[in-house]
Design a protein around this motif. Structure first.
Motif, short mmCIF file in Angstrom:
data_model
loop_
_atom_site.label_atom_id
_atom_site.label_comp_id
_atom_site.label_asym_id
_atom_site.label_seq_id
_atom_site.Cartn_x
_atom_site.Cartn_y
_atom_site.Cartn_z
N TRP A 70 -9.95 4.00 3.23
CA TRP A 70 -9.89 2.58 2.87
C TRP A 70 -9.29 2.40 1.48
O TRP A 70 -8.51 1.47 1.25
CB TRP A 70 -11.29 1.96 2.91
CG TRP A 70 -11.74 1.62 4.29
CD1 TRP A 70 -12.69 2.26 5.01
CD2 TRP A 70 -11.25 0.57 5.12
NE1 TRP A 70 -12.83 1.67 6.24
CE2 TRP A 70 -11.95 0.62 6.34
CE3 TRP A 70 -10.28 -0.41 4.96
CZ2 TRP A 70 -11.72 -0.27 7.37
CZ3 TRP A 70 -10.05 -1.30 6.00
CH2 TRP A 70 -10.77 -1.22 7.19
N LYS A 71 -9.65 3.27 0.55
CA LYS A 71 -9.08 3.18 -0.81
C LYS A 71 -7.57 3.40 -0.77
O LYS A 71 -6.82 2.69 -1.45
CB LYS A 71 -9.75 4.20 -1.73
CG LYS A 71 -11.16 3.84 -2.09
CD LYS A 71 -11.80 4.91 -2.96
CE LYS A 71 -13.27 4.60 -3.20
NZ LYS A 71 -13.97 5.65 -3.93
N ASP A 74 -5.93 0.33 0.77
CA ASP A 74 -5.97 -0.76 -0.19
C ASP A 74 -4.89 -0.58 -1.25
O ASP A 74 -4.19 -1.53 -1.62
CB ASP A 74 -7.35 -0.84 -0.85
CG ASP A 74 -7.45 -2.00 -1.82
OD1 ASP A 74 -7.20 -3.15 -1.40
OD2 ASP A 74 -7.75 -1.75 -3.00
N ALA A 75 -4.71 0.64 -1.74
CA ALA A 75 -3.69 0.92 -2.76
C ALA A 75 -2.29 0.65 -2.23
O ALA A 75 -1.45 0.07 -2.92
CB ALA A 75 -3.82 2.36 -3.25
N MET A 77 -1.43 -1.29 0.50
CA MET A 77 -1.24 -2.67 0.92
C MET A 77 -1.19 -3.64 -0.25
O MET A 77 -0.59 -4.70 -0.15
CB MET A 77 -2.35 -3.09 1.88
CG MET A 77 -2.37 -2.27 3.14
SD MET A 77 -0.76 -2.20 3.91
CE MET A 77 -1.14 -2.79 5.51
N ASN A 78 -1.83 -3.29 -1.36
CA ASN A 78 -1.85 -4.18 -2.52
C ASN A 78 -0.95 -3.71 -3.65
O ASN A 78 -1.05 -4.20 -4.77
CB ASN A 78 -3.29 -4.35 -3.01
CG ASN A 78 -4.13 -5.09 -2.01
OD1 ASN A 78 -3.74 -6.15 -1.54
ND2 ASN A 78 -5.26 -4.52 -1.64
N CYS A 79 -0.08 -2.77 -3.35
CA CYS A 79 0.85 -2.25 -4.35
C CYS A 79 1.88 -3.33 -4.69
O CYS A 79 2.46 -3.94 -3.80
CB CYS A 79 1.54 -1.00 -3.79
SG CYS A 79 2.65 -0.23 -4.96
N PRO A 80 2.13 -3.58 -5.96
CA PRO A 80 3.09 -4.63 -6.34
C PRO A 80 4.54 -4.26 -6.01
O PRO A 80 5.38 -5.13 -5.94
CB PRO A 80 2.90 -4.76 -7.86
CG PRO A 80 2.27 -3.49 -8.30
CD PRO A 80 1.51 -2.96 -7.13
N SER A 82 7.47 -2.40 -3.41
CA SER A 82 7.68 -2.40 -1.97
C SER A 82 7.43 -1.00 -1.41
O SER A 82 8.34 -0.36 -0.90
CB SER A 82 9.09 -2.89 -1.64
OG SER A 82 10.03 -2.05 -2.27
#
Length: 89
Positions: A70-71, A74-75, A77-80, A82
């Protein structure tokens, strides 16, 4: 189901016929060789050999534990930037 799909929170047991029916139809729509390169991917978050019997069209995202997986998700999918998950293992 025209974009990438990530399965989590499900066993993907073969008794889940509605999920498999949708996946088989999607795979059939991309069966022609010229369509293969634009085929969206299907992923499953897994630990150990929990999903060892899945078809090769589903890429396993293996993690030492679900908490760690999950971590990682999350990293990504939420990376600024591309960041791409194409070819993830």
């Amino acid at each position: 189901m025209s974009t990438h799909v990530i399965f989590f929170g499900t066993s993907l047991d073969f008794s889940e016929w509605d999920v498999w029916f949708a996946l088989v139809n999607r795979w059939r729509n991309y069966a022609k060789l010229k369509s293969k390169k634009s085929e969206p991917h299907a992923f499953v978050l897994t630990t150990g050999d929990k999903h060892a019997g899945l078809p090769s069209q589903i890429t396993q995202l293996s993690a030492p534990s679900y908490d760690q997986g999950w971590k990682w998700l999350d990293a990504v999918m939420n990376c600024p930037t591309s960041a791409s998950i194409d070819g993830a293992n």
